[in-house]
Design a protein around this motif. Structure first.
Motif, short mmCIF file in Angstrom:
data_model
loop_
_atom_site.label_atom_id
_atom_site.label_comp_id
_atom_site.label_asym_id
_atom_site.label_seq_id
_atom_site.Cartn_x
_atom_site.Cartn_y
_atom_site.Cartn_z
N ALA A 74 32.78 -4.88 -49.37
CA ALA A 74 32.66 -5.19 -47.94
C ALA A 74 32.16 -6.62 -47.70
O ALA A 74 31.39 -7.16 -48.50
CB ALA A 74 31.70 -4.20 -47.29
N PRO A 75 32.57 -7.21 -46.58
CA PRO A 75 32.07 -8.54 -46.23
C PRO A 75 30.57 -8.49 -45.94
O PRO A 75 30.07 -7.50 -45.40
CB PRO A 75 32.86 -8.91 -44.97
N GLU A 76 29.87 -9.54 -46.31
CA GLU A 76 28.42 -9.60 -46.08
C GLU A 76 28.04 -10.61 -45.02
O GLU A 76 26.93 -10.58 -44.50
CB GLU A 76 27.71 -9.98 -47.39
N SER B 29 39.78 -15.46 -41.72
CA SER B 29 39.33 -16.10 -40.48
C SER B 29 40.15 -15.65 -39.27
O SER B 29 41.34 -15.35 -39.38
CB SER B 29 39.36 -17.62 -40.62
N VAL B 30 39.47 -15.62 -38.13
CA VAL B 30 40.07 -15.25 -36.84
C VAL B 30 39.84 -16.39 -35.87
O VAL B 30 38.71 -16.88 -35.75
CB VAL B 30 39.39 -13.98 -36.27
N SER B 31 40.89 -16.82 -35.17
CA SER B 31 40.77 -17.87 -34.17
C SER B 31 40.86 -17.29 -32.76
O SER B 31 41.71 -16.43 -32.50
CB SER B 31 41.90 -18.91 -34.37
N LEU B 32 40.02 -17.78 -31.86
CA LEU B 32 39.97 -17.32 -30.48
C LEU B 32 39.83 -18.52 -29.55
O LEU B 32 39.05 -19.44 -29.84
CB LEU B 32 38.75 -16.40 -30.27
N GLY B 33 40.57 -18.51 -28.44
CA GLY B 33 40.45 -19.60 -27.47
C GLY B 33 41.44 -20.71 -27.75
O GLY B 33 42.56 -20.46 -28.22
N ILE C 5 36.57 -20.49 -30.68
CA ILE C 5 35.70 -19.73 -31.59
C ILE C 5 36.50 -19.44 -32.85
O ILE C 5 37.67 -19.06 -32.77
CB ILE C 5 35.24 -18.41 -30.94
N ASN C 6 35.88 -19.63 -34.01
CA ASN C 6 36.49 -19.19 -35.26
C ASN C 6 35.48 -18.32 -35.98
O ASN C 6 34.30 -18.67 -36.08
CB ASN C 6 36.89 -20.39 -36.12
N LEU C 7 35.94 -17.18 -36.44
CA LEU C 7 35.10 -16.25 -37.19
C LEU C 7 35.58 -16.26 -38.64
O LEU C 7 36.78 -16.13 -38.88
CB LEU C 7 35.25 -14.84 -36.63
N THR C 8 34.67 -16.44 -39.61
CA THR C 8 35.11 -16.34 -41.01
C THR C 8 34.27 -15.28 -41.71
O THR C 8 33.03 -15.35 -41.74
CB THR C 8 35.03 -17.67 -41.79
N LEU C 9 34.99 -14.35 -42.29
CA LEU C 9 34.37 -13.21 -43.00
C LEU C 9 34.33 -13.51 -44.48
O LEU C 9 35.36 -13.88 -45.06
CB LEU C 9 35.23 -11.96 -42.79
N ARG C 10 33.16 -13.31 -45.09
CA ARG C 10 33.00 -13.61 -46.51
C ARG C 10 32.22 -12.53 -47.26
O ARG C 10 31.27 -11.97 -46.73
CB ARG C 10 32.20 -14.91 -46.72
#
Ligand code: MD6
Ligand code: FE
Length: 207
Positions: A104-106, A136-140, A197-202
């Motif tokens: 799972a991402p932390e 990564s997810v991009s928004l906006g 907004i950019n979300l990066t899961l790691r």
């Protein structure tokens, strides 16, 4: 992106419009609640202390921070000292769908770009293992994303990331240099005051 050495299975995946408008709105609400609990902070370059143009927050058990002492993951907000808010199900579901069987991402880093903000070419290399991808997810507002190879000098290519797009850096592309050249103001109606907004899961630690 065709013929680029890091594309293909296990490399760079670009998933345009992975999230529809309703899901993007849900993600924005989720980010709002994250930054209410864990306010955006201004990271700075190690050694020089030069501030980033991008503001940041995190959710999940670990968060990425950057300040004069270096880049690192830590379990608490650098200003409030509180633990980061939990990772929402919409993000853990994204990970499970795109990286099945991977631990799972932390950490989910939240990057917020106001007009004029950019992110220089970098590698995501502060994790303890590189078997897991970064998602990564991009928004906006739309951004110009640049990606190259495993050294800073390798040739690069760029393409646009729009709201709802997802990028996966895995396999041979996991340590590729990449960055954001610019954000194109006024290209999305998702965020009332504009910006991106950019979300990066790691995954940070070995399982
Ligand atoms: C951004 N993205 O899109 C910056 N890193 O604002 C990243 O730095 C990134 O999109 C690792 C994997 C995917 C990414
Ligand atoms: Fe990155």
């Amino acid at each position: 992106m065709q013929d680029h050495p890091i594309t293909g299975p296990g490399g760079l995946s670009y998933l345009p419009s992975h999230f529809d408008r309703a899901a993007q709105e849900e993600l924005v609400e989720t980010v709002r609640s994250i930054v209410t609990d864990a306010p955006l902070f201004q990271p700075a370059m190690p050694r020089t202390g030069k501030p980033f143009s991008v503001k940041m927050s995190n959710c999940g058990p670990l968060g990425w921070v950057a300040d004069i002492d270096g880049y690192r993951y830590q379990p608490f907000h650098p200003r409030t000292g509180r633990p980061w808010p939990p990772m929402p199900a919409i993000l853990t579901d994204l990970w499970a769908g795109l990286a099945p069987g991977v631990p799972a991402p932390e950490a989910c880093l939240v990057n917020f770009y106001e007009a004029g903000a950019r992110m220089g070419l970098h590698q995501d290399s502060d994790e303890q293992m590189f078997d897991a991808p970064v998602i990564s997810v991009s928004l906006g507002d739309t951004a110009t994303f640049r990606i190259g190879g495993l050294t800073r000098k390798d040739p690069t290519t760029s393409f646009r990331l729009q709201s709802g797009d997802v990028v996966v850096l895995g396999g041979a592309a996991r340590l590729a240099f990449h960055g954001i050249d610019r954000v194109l103001s006024g290209t999305s109606t998702l965020l009332k005051n504009g910006g991106r907004i950019n979300l990066t899961l790691r995954r940070v630690t070995a399982a």
